[in-house]
Design a protein around this motif. Structure first.
Motif, PDB file in Angstrom:
ATOM      1  N   ARG A  47       0.837  -1.210   0.000  1.00  0.00           N
ATOM      2  CA  ARG A  47       0.000   0.000   0.000  1.00  0.00           C
ATOM      3  C   ARG A  47       0.865   1.250   0.000  1.00  0.00           C
ATOM      4  O   ARG A  47       0.661   2.157  -0.811  1.00  0.00           O
ATOM      5  N   ASP A  48       1.856   1.286   0.883  1.00  0.00           N
ATOM      6  CA  ASP A  48       2.678   2.487   1.014  1.00  0.00           C
ATOM      7  C   ASP A  48       3.489   2.755  -0.249  1.00  0.00           C
ATOM      8  O   ASP A  48       3.622   3.903  -0.685  1.00  0.00           O
ATOM      9  N   GLU A  49       4.003   1.706  -0.883  1.00  0.00           N
ATOM     10  CA  GLU A  49       4.727   1.904  -2.134  1.00  0.00           C
ATOM     11  C   GLU A  49       3.807   2.484  -3.203  1.00  0.00           C
ATOM     12  O   GLU A  49       4.191   3.410  -3.930  1.00  0.00           O
ATOM     13  N   ALA A  50       2.598   1.963  -3.313  1.00  0.00           N
ATOM     14  CA  ALA A  50       1.656   2.460  -4.321  1.00  0.00           C
ATOM     15  C   ALA A  50       1.322   3.934  -4.073  1.00  0.00           C
ATOM     16  O   ALA A  50       1.271   4.734  -5.017  1.00  0.00           O
ATOM     17  N   ILE A  51       1.130   4.300  -2.829  1.00  0.00           N
ATOM     18  CA  ILE A  51       0.815   5.695  -2.486  1.00  0.00           C
ATOM     19  C   ILE A  51       1.976   6.611  -2.857  1.00  0.00           C
ATOM     20  O   ILE A  51       1.794   7.639  -3.519  1.00  0.00           O
ATOM     21  N   ILE A  52       3.175   6.236  -2.443  1.00  0.00           N
ATOM     22  CA  ILE A  52       4.354   7.072  -2.707  1.00  0.00           C
ATOM     23  C   ILE A  52       4.586   7.213  -4.212  1.00  0.00           C
ATOM     24  O   ILE A  52       4.862   8.309  -4.714  1.00  0.00           O
ATOM     25  N   ARG A  53       4.441   6.119  -4.943  1.00  0.00           N
ATOM     26  CA  ARG A  53       4.645   6.193  -6.398  1.00  0.00           C
ATOM     27  C   ARG A  53       3.609   7.100  -7.059  1.00  0.00           C
ATOM     28  O   ARG A  53       3.928   7.823  -8.007  1.00  0.00           O
ATOM     29  N   LEU A  54       2.365   7.088  -6.568  1.00  0.00           N
ATOM     30  CA  LEU A  54       1.350   7.986  -7.133  1.00  0.00           C
ATOM     31  C   LEU A  54       1.728   9.442  -6.914  1.00  0.00           C
ATOM     32  O   LEU A  54       1.609  10.266  -7.825  1.00  0.00           O
ATOM     33  N   TYR A  55       2.164   9.778  -5.704  1.00  0.00           N
ATOM     34  CA  TYR A  55       2.589  11.164  -5.450  1.00  0.00           C
ATOM     35  C   TYR A  55       3.747  11.551  -6.353  1.00  0.00           C
ATOM     36  O   TYR A  55       3.736  12.610  -6.975  1.00  0.00           O
ATOM     37  N   CYS A  56       4.736  10.697  -6.418  1.00  0.00           N
ATOM     38  CA  CYS A  56       5.943  10.971  -7.191  1.00  0.00           C
ATOM     39  C   CYS A  56       5.635  11.090  -8.682  1.00  0.00           C
ATOM     40  O   CYS A  56       6.163  11.959  -9.363  1.00  0.00           O
TER      41      CYS A  56
END
Length: 179
Positions: A47-56
């Motif tokens: 979940r956290d990787e998906a969130i961070i990648r969306l922001y980036c």
């Protein structure tokens, strides 16, 4: 006399300009370090990787990613429908690494207790959503785990804009893209 002399001194000239404050961006190697704290296959890491990648990858605001629903995500076109400030919705495309991270998260999400909730992001325990404030806390925690301070969603937004301008992108197009 202090007031009038000050007023006279400034009359006819512009007021002093405050020093420009540089907006901090997050460097690519710092993003890699933060993503490195998400290595693994458990629910929270995916979940956290998906969130961070969306922001980036999209330069979105905290609330835009934080308030996504399942219906806002279109994996066939690799895009997300953001509900922006001022009722200005927009569809934003994301890259293949973000698509893979989201796909892995969605598979893990389907097995989660809260899988029936309409919200895209689920809390790690219980049947409840992960709200934008929870994402804010997670980003700070991931940043500290990577040895960084001041990690927050808006730094990726600034980075997105900075990279757009460095690549010769048009300011008007950037404004439309970032809402």
């Amino acid at each position: 006399m202090g007031r009038t002399s000050t007023a006279r001194r400034w009359s006819g000239s512009s007021s002093p300009k405050p020093a420009k404050k540089l907006i901090p961006v997050i460097r690519d190697d710092d993003t890699k370090r933060v993503l490195g704290t998400c290595k693994g296959k458990d629910f929270v890491q995916l979940r956290d990787e998906a969130i961070i990648r969306l922001y980036c990858n999209t330069g979105a605001r905290l609330s835009e990613v934080g308030n996504l629903t399942l219906a806002d995500l279109d994996m066939s076109t690799d895009s997300a429908h953001y509900h922006a400030k001022g009722n200005k919705d927009r569809r934003v495309h994301f890259g293949p690494k973000t698509a893979r991270a989201l796909s892995r998260y969605l598979r893990a999400r389907a097995k989660h207790k809260g899988a029936d909730l309409p919200d895209l992001w689920l809390a790690d325990c219980g049947v409840r959503r992960l709200a934008p404030n929870g994402i804010k806390i997670m980003l700070k925690r991931r940043g500290l785990a990577a040895g960084l301070t001041g990690v927050h969603a808006h730094r990726w937004r600034h980075n997105f804009a900075h990279e757009w301008k460095r690549a010769g992108g048009d300011t008007g197009d950037l404004m439309l893209l970032l809402g």
